[in-house]
Design an enzyme around this catalytic site. Sequence first.
Site, PDB file in Angstrom:
ATOM      1  N   ASP A  51      22.590   0.883 -21.064  1.00 36.60           N
ATOM      2  CA  ASP A  51      22.556  -0.174 -22.080  1.00 36.60           C
ATOM      3  C   ASP A  51      21.107  -0.503 -22.437  1.00 36.60           C
ATOM      4  O   ASP A  51      20.311  -0.865 -21.576  1.00 36.60           O
ATOM      5  CB  ASP A  51      23.252  -1.427 -21.543  1.00 36.60           C
ATOM      6  N   TYR A  56      14.482  -4.486 -26.932  1.00 35.39           N
ATOM      7  CA  TYR A  56      13.960  -4.199 -25.591  1.00 35.39           C
ATOM      8  C   TYR A  56      12.711  -3.325 -25.643  1.00 35.39           C
ATOM      9  O   TYR A  56      11.963  -3.248 -24.672  1.00 35.39           O
ATOM     10  CB  TYR A  56      15.009  -3.490 -24.720  1.00 35.39           C
ATOM     11  N   LYS A  81      21.651  -2.027 -29.511  1.00 34.23           N
ATOM     12  CA  LYS A  81      22.045  -3.222 -30.270  1.00 34.23           C
ATOM     13  C   LYS A  81      21.103  -3.450 -31.442  1.00 34.23           C
ATOM     14  O   LYS A  81      19.882  -3.278 -31.319  1.00 34.23           O
ATOM     15  CB  LYS A  81      22.032  -4.457 -29.365  1.00 34.23           C
ATOM     16  N   HIS A 114      23.599  -7.652 -31.952  1.00 34.27           N
ATOM     17  CA  HIS A 114      23.058  -8.333 -30.774  1.00 34.27           C
ATOM     18  C   HIS A 114      23.344  -9.831 -30.729  1.00 34.27           C
ATOM     19  O   HIS A 114      23.519 -10.404 -29.650  1.00 34.27           O
ATOM     20  CB  HIS A 114      21.540  -8.110 -30.726  1.00 34.27           C
ATOM     21  N   ASN A 163      27.505 -11.573 -27.824  1.00 33.70           N
ATOM     22  CA  ASN A 163      27.331 -13.020 -27.941  1.00 33.70           C
ATOM     23  C   ASN A 163      28.225 -13.648 -29.015  1.00 33.70           C
ATOM     24  O   ASN A 163      27.900 -14.694 -29.566  1.00 33.70           O
ATOM     25  CB  ASN A 163      25.856 -13.355 -28.237  1.00 33.70           C
ATOM     26  N   GLN A 184      29.952  -8.075 -25.855  1.00 33.23           N
ATOM     27  CA  GLN A 184      29.087  -8.226 -24.682  1.00 33.23           C
ATOM     28  C   GLN A 184      28.560  -9.665 -24.637  1.00 33.23           C
ATOM     29  O   GLN A 184      27.894 -10.109 -25.570  1.00 33.23           O
ATOM     30  CB  GLN A 184      27.918  -7.235 -24.758  1.00 33.23           C
ATOM     31  N   LEU A 213      24.429 -11.285 -12.452  1.00 38.25           N
ATOM     32  CA  LEU A 213      23.717 -11.659 -11.229  1.00 38.25           C
ATOM     33  C   LEU A 213      22.637 -12.693 -11.519  1.00 38.25           C
ATOM     34  O   LEU A 213      21.697 -12.863 -10.744  1.00 38.25           O
ATOM     35  CB  LEU A 213      23.070 -10.407 -10.597  1.00 38.25           C
ATOM     36  N   GLY A 214      22.774 -13.407 -12.630  1.00 36.75           N
ATOM     37  CA  GLY A 214      21.716 -14.314 -13.058  1.00 36.75           C
ATOM     38  C   GLY A 214      20.848 -13.604 -14.073  1.00 36.75           C
ATOM     39  O   GLY A 214      21.183 -12.528 -14.569  1.00 36.75           O
ATOM     40  N   SER A 215      19.702 -14.188 -14.390  1.00 33.76           N
ATOM     41  CA  SER A 215      18.851 -13.611 -15.421  1.00 33.76           C
ATOM     42  C   SER A 215      17.382 -13.776 -15.065  1.00 33.76           C
ATOM     43  O   SER A 215      16.974 -14.789 -14.501  1.00 33.76           O
ATOM     44  CB  SER A 215      19.120 -14.292 -16.769  1.00 33.76           C
ATOM     45  N   LYS A 260      21.072  -4.671 -13.791  1.00 34.61           N
ATOM     46  CA  LYS A 260      19.776  -4.006 -13.899  1.00 34.61           C
ATOM     47  C   LYS A 260      19.004  -4.174 -12.605  1.00 34.61           C
ATOM     48  O   LYS A 260      19.053  -5.244 -11.981  1.00 34.61           O
ATOM     49  CB  LYS A 260      18.974  -4.609 -15.045  1.00 34.61           C
ATOM     50  N   SER A 261      18.283  -3.136 -12.212  1.00 35.94           N
ATOM     51  CA  SER A 261      17.363  -3.236 -11.093  1.00 35.94           C
ATOM     52  C   SER A 261      16.383  -2.076 -11.151  1.00 35.94           C
ATOM     53  O   SER A 261      16.738  -0.982 -11.588  1.00 35.94           O
ATOM     54  CB  SER A 261      18.097  -3.215  -9.747  1.00 35.94           C
ATOM     55  N   ASN A 270      24.552  -1.663  -6.268  1.00 35.53           N
ATOM     56  CA  ASN A 270      25.320  -2.272  -7.356  1.00 35.53           C
ATOM     57  C   ASN A 270      26.459  -1.382  -7.824  1.00 35.53           C
ATOM     58  O   ASN A 270      27.494  -1.864  -8.295  1.00 35.53           O
ATOM     59  CB  ASN A 270      24.401  -2.585  -8.541  1.00 35.53           C
TER      60      ASN A 270
END
Length: 308
Positions: A51, A56, A81, A114, A163, A184, A213-215, A260-261, A270
Amino acid sequence: MPKVKRPKLEIPVRDIGINFPLIGFGTYKLKKEEAYEATLRALESGYRLIDTAQIYDNEKEVGRAIKESGIKREQITIVTKVWRSSHGYDRTSKSIKQSLRKLGVDYIDLVLIHWPGAKTGWPLKKGTICPPDWTPSLRDTGTWKALEDFVNEDKIKSIGVANYTKRHLQSLLKVCSIPPSVNQVELHPLLQQTELKEFCDEHNIALQAFASLGSGDNPKGREALFSLPPVVAASKKHSRSPAQILLRWATQQGVHVIPKSSDPQRVVENLNIFDFKMTNNELKQFKTLDEEKGTRFTWKGLDPETVE
């Protein structure tokens, strides 16, 4: 780059006209070589959905990683997006051509709008928007019509949104020729989006969660989610990390996720969530956390419901 051990289990895939894995790899805030290396590592670990987004600024690096992975193009689902300043037929068309060029591909599997509204805030002057001619009609006809035309030209395989609220989806469904396949949205135990999920299920729209997992935009989010009593309890019972519990909570309900990581071990961790299940009683404990408006960790807390 060191090799990482792939999970043994296959990733569940939903057919939305394209292969749409239940878990993919997110690239938000990954720049330049970091984006390239993280994407390549994710593919080597077994991820088959990547993604990205025009805003980005890493489509080029993502595309390079996909090309150099050695994995057949048709086995990888690419998602990007259209940014909110590109609403409108001509602007959207131009942005898609740029994404195709940056990614270095002949087609994109899934393209999302987006955000339902126009660009506001920095670096724009107060009270101005971009594009200046934005209207809800421009979004639902111009932007979406451009995406439909790229589908008809086989340059995009599937199209969706991000969104969007129930109201935005209802507006789009009234005028579109090709319905959205994906929505999404931010979704986690403190923002469960129950009504939106029911609507998406009724209209065969896959719900994909970001900020599971938060932001990184709000460091407190990760701490808040990881310390929730049902997460802590399930983590202890199943001998899994809080991140794995949060991702499994979503996927057990059929919600797609894109964690993401840049940490190699977390990338694999994950993905390794399909060899256990939480009980119905455990899932019920999560329902007690849901609130009417919920807690948002992204978009500076802005609720897309405020967008016309």
